[in-house]
Write an enzyme that holds these catalytic residues in place. Structure first.
Site, PDB file in Angstrom:
ATOM      1  CG  ASP A  14      -2.234  -2.033   3.245  1.00  0.00           C
ATOM      2  OD1 ASP A  14      -1.064  -2.367   2.991  1.00  0.00           O
ATOM      3  OD2 ASP A  14      -3.220  -2.758   3.031  1.00  0.00           O
ATOM      4  CD  GLU A  63       1.729  -0.850   0.432  1.00  0.00           C
ATOM      5  OE1 GLU A  63       2.553  -1.755   0.625  1.00  0.00           O
ATOM      6  OE2 GLU A  63       0.504  -1.027   0.540  1.00  0.00           O
TER       7      GLU A  63
END
Length: 669
Positions: free
Chosen positions: A337, A390
Site C-alpha cells: 500500500d 500501488e
C-alpha cells in the site's frame, strides 16, 4: 563492460541515459545495505526474524516465557496483565546485553496465571510520562466490547493448526494473476462483521466459480478503526481479531490453497496509526523511535505516522513483518500500500512530468532501499511469491529486479485505467469517446514492467464516489433491474459494463483485479459503520442475492464475468506479450486487436451496427466466436450468430455482423 552498463534498464531505456549514475547509485545503496545486513546477521532472511526474538515467546530451553522489547529511550518497562492483576510495578523488565528490555517468567511459577487468551500490556515510563502500551511485536490484539479498550493477548493454543496445502502451486497465479480484491468483514450479506470462517466457507466457492486464481485480502493487520479499511495499522504482527482467531485465518488461507487460489494481502508499511494507546507512536517516550521526528514523521493527508526506513531497527521490524505473514500464515505475497507516498517526501503530490522527479527531486532513498530489501525477502522466502506496488508515479524500474537496476516488484497497479474510465463516464457522452485515447491509456506501459489492470477497485466503490455500474445506471438500478423490465439506461449500462471489463483485462496489463461484488454490478457504495451513518452496516456488506436472483439482471454481468475470465485463462492472454493492433475505426468507434492468437473486437458506437463488417485477420482460415457480449445470457440481444464459422476471404479478411455496444472474441479453428 563496467557495472553501470550491465544494469539492464539502462541498456533498454534510452530515456535513462542522462540518469545512468542515479540508477547505478540506487543499486549501490541497495548492495551496501544488503551487505551490512549480511555481515551482521549472516543473511537477509536471518535479519528478517525479529518476530522470533522480540515479543512474547515460550522457551523450551529455559522452560518459561520470555518477553523482549526494543525501546531504547524508555526509562522503565513493566509487563502487566491478567496474570498479575494489572500491577504496574510487579514485573519490571531489565536491559539485556543487546540494549533491549527483557523479562523471564518461569513456567512452574506462572503456569496457572500466564495462560492462553489472558490479556497483557506493557507499562512504559518515558519522556512522555507513564503509559500502558501494547507490545510492538504482539501477535494477537483484542478489543473490549464495553470499554472499547484494546489489549494484547497471550496466544498459545494447545493444538497447532494443521496445514494441508503442501501441494499448492503458485505458478499459475504468478504467471497470470486474476485477482479478487476482498474484505472479510464486509463480504457477507447480513448487516454485521463477517468472519474468516464465513468467508472461507461461503465466499471462496463463489470466487472459485468465478475463475479467479488469487484473492487480495484487505484489512488483515490489526487496526483500531474499522472504517479505515485497514489502512491505519496499529499492530503489525496481529491479524485483526474482529474477524476471528489466527487459526481461523489460517483455515481461510489453507482452504483457498486447496481450491487452487493464491492468497496475497494488503501490507501497510507506508504509514501507521498515530494512536498512542494502540500503536507504536512515542512507544519509548520519543517521537523518533520508529518514525521520523517532527513534521517529517507525520502524513498530513492521512493523519498518520511515517516510518524512518533508514534506521536499522525499523528495517528489522518491517522486514520481519514481510517474512512473518508468509511464514506464519502461508500468504503468497503482498500488495504494498501507498508506495508512491513512501518513495517521495512530497508523497506523490506533484505531476510526474519529468524524469528528474524520479531521481533528482524529493526522493526518499531510504524508502527505495527498504522496498528493494522487502522484495528480496519476499522472493527469497517463497518461490513465485507475488509483489504488487500501488504506485501512481511510474517510477522507472519499479517492477524490475534490483540487479537489473530496479526496485524489485513483480507488478504495478495500473491506477490510471480506472481513473480514465471514471473520467470519461463522468465528463463525456458516448459519442465523444476517443478510441485512440482509450488504446493509449490501456496499452501504454513500461518495457518489461508488468501491470495489474483493473476497471475499478475499492477506491472507486467508497462512499462519496460511484462504482462503474452506478456511474452507468445510477438510480435506475433500484427500479429497472427485473429481467422483464425494458429500460434503455439499464441496457446501455450492462453493455458498457461488460465491454469496459473485457477491454481492460485483454489489453490493459499482465494481470487483472476486480473488487468484491463489482463483477455483477453491485449497486451500492461501501460505507463502514460510523457516527455519520448511525453506526450502520447497511453499506458494509455484499448483496449476493442480487446476482443469484434469476428474476434480476445482475445475473447477466455475473455470467459475463465468468465467461470472460474463462476465455482469458484458457488462452493465456495475460501471460502473453502485448496486443497487436489490427484496426482502429474512429467513425464506428471500433477497436480490433490480437493477443496470443485471440482476436478481440469492440464496437463502442452507441448506434452503429454494421452488416458485413470486414477486418484483416493475422492468419488465413476459419474463425469461431468464443465470447460474445450480445448473447441473451449476458443481457444482450442475440444479434450475432455464434454457431457458424467465419472464414477469411481471398484478402485474408473476416466479415461479420458487428452490432453496437458489443464485444467479441474470436479464435482460429
Amino acid at each position: 563492460m563496467n557495472q553501470i552498463e550491465k544494469l539492464a534498464i539502462i541498456q533498454e531505456d534510452g530515456w535513462l541515459d542522462p540518469y545512468f549514475q542515479d540508477v547505478y547509485d540506487r543499486f549501490q545503496r541497495y548492495e551496501k545495505a544488503r551487505k551490512e545486513i549480511e555481515d551482521a546477521e549472516g543473511s537477509l532472511l536471518n535479519f528478517a526474524r525479529a518476530h522470533n526474538y522480540y515479543g512474547i515467546h515460550f522457551s523450551e530451553e529455559r522452560n518459561g516465557w520470555i518477553y523482549r522489547e526494543w525501546a531504547p529511550n524508555a526509562h522503565d518497562l513493566f509487563l502487566i496483565g491478567d496474570f498479575n492483576g494489572w500491577d504496574r510495578t510487579a514485573h519490571k523488565l531489565e536491559r539485556n546485553n543487546n540494549g533491549d528490555w527483557e523479562l523471564f517468567l518461569p513456567y512452574e511459577e506462572y503456569k496457572h496465571s500466564f495462560i492462553h487468551a489472558s490479556k497483557v500490556k506493557v507499562h512504559v515510563h518515558g519522556a512522555n510520562g507513564s503509559n500502558d502500551r501494547i507490545p510492538a511485536y504482539i501477535r494477537r490484539v483484542i478489543q473490549d466490547p464495553h470499554t472499547h479498550d484494546f489489549s494484547g493477548q497471550i496466544w498459545a493454543p494447545q493444538e497447532q493448526f494443521e496445514w494441508t496445502d503442501k501441494s499448492f502451486d503458485l505458478t499459475e497465479a504468478f504467471t497470470q494473476p486474476i485477482i479478487y480484491e476482498c474484505h472479510v468483514g464486509m463480504a457477507q450479506e447480513h448487516e454485521g462483521v463477517g468472519t474468516y470462517r464465513e468467508f472461507a466457507d461461503k465466499i471462496l466457492p463463489r470466487i472459485k466459480e468465478g475463475g479467479y486464481n488469487t484473492i487480495q485480502m484487505m484489512a488483515v493487520q490489526e487496526h483500531p478503526y474499522y472504517g479505515s479499511f485497514g489502512y491505519h495499522v496499529s499492530n503489525f504482527f496481529a491479524p485483526s481479531s474482529r474477524f476471528g482467531t489466527p487459526e481461523e485465518l489460517k483455515y481461510l488461507v489453507n482452504k483457498a490453497h486447496n481450491m487452487g487460489i493464491a492468497v496475497i494481502m494488503d501490507i501497510v508499511h507506508s504509514h501507521a496509526v498515530k494512536n498512542l494507546a494502540e500503536g507504536l507512536n512515542e512507544f519509548d517516550g520519543t517521537d523518533y523511535q520508529y518514525f521520523h521526528a517532527g513534521g517529517r514523521g507525520y502524513h498530513e493527508g492521512w493523519d498518520s505516522k511515517l516510518f524512518d526506513y533508514g534506521k536499522w531497527e525499523v528495517k528489522k521490524f518491517l522486514l520481519s513483518n514481510v517474512r512473518y505473514w508468509l511464514e506464519e500464515f502461508n500468504f503468497d505475497g503482498y500488495r504494498f500500500d501507498g508506495v508512491t507516498s513512501m518513495l517521495y517526501f512530497h508523497h506523490g503530490h506533484t505531476s510526474f512530468d519529468h524524469y528528474d522527479k524520479y531521481f533528482k527531486e524529493g526522493v526518499d532513498w531510504d524508502a527505495v532501499t527498504y522496498l528493494q530489501l522487502a522484495n528480496e525477502v519476499l522472493h527469497q522466502f517463497k518461490k513465485n511469491a507475488i509483489s504488487i506496488a500501488e504506485d501512481v508515479s511510474g517510477l522507472p524500474g519499479l517492477c524490475r529486479r534490483p540487479e537489473e537496476g530496479g526496485v524489485g516488484f513483480d507488478f504495478r497497479l495500473g491506477m490510471g485505467i480506472p481513473d480514465y474510465w471514471i473520467k470519461i463516464l463522468k465528463h463525456k457522452s458516448d459519442e465523444e469517446w476517443d478510441i485512440n485515447e482509450m488504446w493509449g491509456v490501456l496499452s501504454n506501459r513500461r518495457y518489461k514492467e508488468k501491470t495489474i489492470a483493473y476497471a475499478e477497485s475499492h477506491d472507486q466503490a467508497l462512499v462519496g464516489d460511484k462504482t462503474i455500474a452506478f456511474w452507468l445506471m445510477d438510480k435506475e438500478m433500484y427500479y429497472h433491474m427485473h429481467v422483464n423490465d425494458q429500460n434503455m439506461v439499464i441496457d446501455r449500462g450492462i453493455a458498457l459494463h461488460k465491454m469496459l471489463r473485457l477491454i481492460t483485462i485483454s489489453l490493459g496489463g499482465e494481470g487483472y483485479l476486480n473488487f468484491i461484488g463489482n463483477e455483477f454490478g453491485h449497486p451500492e457504495w461501501v460505507d463502514f459503520p460510523r457516527e455519520g451513518n448511525n453506526w450502520s452496516h447497511r453499506y458494509a456488506r455484499r448483496q449476493w442475492s442480487l446476482a443469484d436472483n434469476k428474476d434480476l439482471k445482475y445475473q447477466y454481468m455475473w455470467n459475463w464475468d465468468k465467461a470472460m475470465i474463462s476465455v482469458i485463462k484458457e488462452n493465456n492472454i495475460l501471460a502473453s506479450g502485448g496486443a497487436n493492433e489490427i484496426k482502429m475505426d474512429t467513425t464506428n468507434k471500433v477497436i480490433i486487436f490480437e493477443r496470443n492468437n485471440i482476436i478481440f473486437i469492440f464496437n463502442f458506437s452507441p448506434g452503429n451496427s454494421i452488416f458485413g463488417y470486414k477486418f484483416w485477420a493475422p492468419e488465413k482460415g476459419n474463425y469461431r466466436i468464443i465470447l460474445n457480449s450480445d448473447r441473451k445470457e449476458f443481457g444482450g440481444f442475440d444479434r450475432v450468430d455464434d454457431s457458424i464459422d467465419y472464414p477469411t476471404d481471398e484478402n485474408q479478411n473476416v466479415s461479420l455482423y458487428l452490432t453496437n455496444r458489443t464485444a467479441i472474441a474470436m479464435k482460429k479453428q
